[in-house]
Design a protein around this motif. Structure first.
Motif, PDB file in Angstrom:
ATOM      1  N   GLN A  29       1.017  -0.944   0.275  1.00 49.16           N
ATOM      2  CA  GLN A  29       0.102  -0.415  -0.390  1.00 49.16           C
ATOM      3  C   GLN A  29       1.044   1.201   0.297  1.00 49.16           C
ATOM      4  O   GLN A  29       0.713   2.612  -0.443  1.00 49.16           O
ATOM      5  N   ALA A  30       1.861   0.977   0.813  1.00 45.74           N
ATOM      6  CA  ALA A  30       3.242   2.406   0.635  1.00 45.74           C
ATOM      7  C   ALA A  30       3.202   2.210  -0.193  1.00 45.74           C
ATOM      8  O   ALA A  30       3.596   3.599  -0.700  1.00 45.74           O
ATOM      9  N   LEU A  31       3.738   1.431  -1.703  1.00 50.24           N
ATOM     10  CA  LEU A  31       4.228   1.191  -2.525  1.00 50.24           C
ATOM     11  C   LEU A  31       3.416   2.861  -3.739  1.00 50.24           C
ATOM     12  O   LEU A  31       4.135   2.703  -4.437  1.00 50.24           O
ATOM     13  N   GLU A  32       2.206   1.254  -3.699  1.00 49.15           N
ATOM     14  CA  GLU A  32       1.312   1.636  -4.566  1.00 49.15           C
ATOM     15  C   GLU A  32       0.694   4.052  -4.020  1.00 49.15           C
ATOM     16  O   GLU A  32       0.132   4.586  -5.178  1.00 49.15           O
ATOM     17  N   LEU A  35       3.762   5.509  -5.751  1.00 49.95           N
ATOM     18  CA  LEU A  35       3.906   5.680  -7.102  1.00 49.95           C
ATOM     19  C   LEU A  35       2.224   6.723  -7.612  1.00 49.95           C
ATOM     20  O   LEU A  35       2.503   7.855  -8.821  1.00 49.95           O
ATOM     21  N   ALA A  36       1.153   7.060  -6.984  1.00 46.12           N
ATOM     22  CA  ALA A  36       0.303   8.304  -6.956  1.00 46.12           C
ATOM     23  C   ALA A  36       0.843   9.410  -6.895  1.00 46.12           C
ATOM     24  O   ALA A  36       0.636   9.858  -7.168  1.00 46.12           O
ATOM     25  N   SER A  37       1.357   9.084  -5.483  1.00 44.04           N
ATOM     26  CA  SER A  37       2.287  10.508  -5.470  1.00 44.04           C
ATOM     27  C   SER A  37       2.864  11.812  -6.273  1.00 44.04           C
ATOM     28  O   SER A  37       3.482  12.726  -6.082  1.00 44.04           O
ATOM     29  N   ARG A  38       4.039  10.602  -7.041  1.00 46.16           N
ATOM     30  CA  ARG A  38       5.233  10.726  -8.188  1.00 46.16           C
ATOM     31  C   ARG A  38       4.354  10.968  -9.141  1.00 46.16           C
ATOM     32  O   ARG A  38       4.887  11.319 -10.235  1.00 46.16           O
ATOM     33  N   ASN A  82      17.141  13.524 -10.830  1.00 44.64           N
ATOM     34  CA  ASN A  82      17.193  11.867 -10.610  1.00 44.64           C
ATOM     35  C   ASN A  82      16.601  11.433  -9.069  1.00 44.64           C
ATOM     36  O   ASN A  82      16.401   9.647  -8.996  1.00 44.64           O
ATOM     37  N   ALA A  83      17.126  11.872  -8.361  1.00 46.04           N
ATOM     38  CA  ALA A  83      17.348  11.817  -6.708  1.00 46.04           C
ATOM     39  C   ALA A  83      15.464  10.978  -7.002  1.00 46.04           C
ATOM     40  O   ALA A  83      15.419  10.521  -5.631  1.00 46.04           O
ATOM     41  N   ARG A  84      14.866  11.706  -7.385  1.00 49.08           N
ATOM     42  CA  ARG A  84      13.194  11.006  -6.797  1.00 49.08           C
ATOM     43  C   ARG A  84      12.990   9.566  -7.802  1.00 49.08           C
ATOM     44  O   ARG A  84      12.070   9.073  -6.771  1.00 49.08           O
TER      45      ARG A  84
END
Length: 95
Positions: A29-32, A35-38, A82-84
């Motif tokens: 859930q944290a990874l999803e 991804l959405a926030s980015r 590329n840091a993000r």
């Protein structure tokens, strides 16, 4: 959602691959959310300029979700742009 991170290049030329299924991973859930926030699926595939040098590791993060597949590639060259992606990669590798 399936997430894969694949490296290439680097001094030794070793390829690494790490895969995460967010449905079964405790960090899913944290990874999803990450991804959405980015806005991962809205980002271009790769950097506009690739650094010169076979010894610079390059990574490709690929996400398969809801019939859609998107990849973002970047070099580990210290470029602030590329840091993000490096931060996201670290979270994927930790999952």
């Amino acid at each position: 959602m399936k997430i894969s991170a694949t490296s290439s290049g680097g001094f030794a030329g070793i390829t690494r691959q790490h895969e995460v299924d967010t449905a079964t991973s405790p960090a899913g859930q944290a990874l999803e959310a990450e991804l959405a926030s980015r806005a991962f699926f809205a980002n271009p595939r790769g950097a506009a300029e690739e650094p010169v040098g076979a010894d610079i590791p390059r990574w490709t993060i690929t996400v398969d979700a809801d019939g859609e597949r998107h990849s973002v590639s970047f070099a580990e060259d210290g470029n602030p742009a590329n840091a993000r992606w490096r931060e996201l990669l670290d979270r994927i590798l930790a999952a």
